[in-house]
Design a protein around this motif. Structure first.
Motif: not given
Length: 215
Positions: A1-5, A24-27, A61-70
């Motif tokens: 998935m590209l986006l996972t909430v 939600i999730s989005l490919a 998580t978006f495109d393999g990046i966890s928002y918690s790391t940004l």
């Protein structure tokens, strides 16, 4: 998935919960509509996905990046390079022409492609007003410029908050047609918030937000 909430919760100051375990999730290349009553948290969820605001629990998580790391810089880079937004207010730069507004986002990202911007302008029917300023345009034309500016960077994800909410039925259908066509051509994923069921059903999948949860 590209986006996972994944089970995201958000509480406003004062203790009012707006999202509770929302998921939600989005490919890639997929479109998803999000409906719900006014105040149900639709725009809040969109802002969280855009990394414009923080959340209290869960994971995005978006495109393999966890928002918690940004950090702040990482979130800004995400919006500049991979995620584009279209709001009801258009937010065009009044001192720039249509052509300059269309190229603005892509230039910030260092990915301006004149041929792609020209193609977008043509698909959006803006060829004849490229030297105009926003104040010289109709509401529908301004919305098309806002969509074109967002698409000019070839984002992986396009977020749209009631993009047809200020338009009449005919203009709204035309704008949605063009947005979905541009998404199809570019392979961009689309998350669109709307109050209109007739708009929602035209996307690949539909989700509904109520009581802070997505169904």
């Amino acid at each position: 998935m590209l986006l996972t909430v994944d089970q995201v919760s958000k509480t406003y100051p004062g203790g009012r919960p707006v999202l509770q375990d929302a998921s939600i999730s989005l490919a890639q290349g997929e479109s998803l509509s999000l409906t719900g009553e006014s105040g149900s948290g639709k725009s809040t969820l969109l802002h969280l996905v855009a990394a414009l605001d923080g959340f209290d629990a869960g994971q995005i998580t978006f495109d393999g990046i966890s928002y918690s790391t940004l950090d702040d810089g990482g979130r800004a880079a995400l919006r500049r390079n991979r995620v584009a937004l279209v709001f009801q207010q258009f937010n065009l730069i009044p001192s720039l022409t249509v052509a300059q507004n269309l190229a603005f986002h892509a230039r910030l990202a260092g990915r301006h492609d004149p041929a792609w911007t020209t193609e977008i302008a043509g698909r959006l029917g803006l060829d004849g007003v490229l030297d105009h300023f926003p104040e010289q345009l109709s509401g529908g034309q301004q919305q098309r410029v806002a969509i074109g500016r967002a698409m000019s960077v070839r984002p992986k994800l396009l977020l749209a908050d009631e993009p047809t909410g200020n338009l009449d039925e005919v203009a709204a259908k035309a704008v949605l047609d063009l947005m979905l066509d541009l998404v199809r051509v570019s392979g961009t994923a689309l998350l669109l918030v709307t109050h209109s069921q007739s708009v929602a059903v035209r996307l690949d999948r539909q989700a509904h937000l109520a009581g802070g949860r997505v169904t």
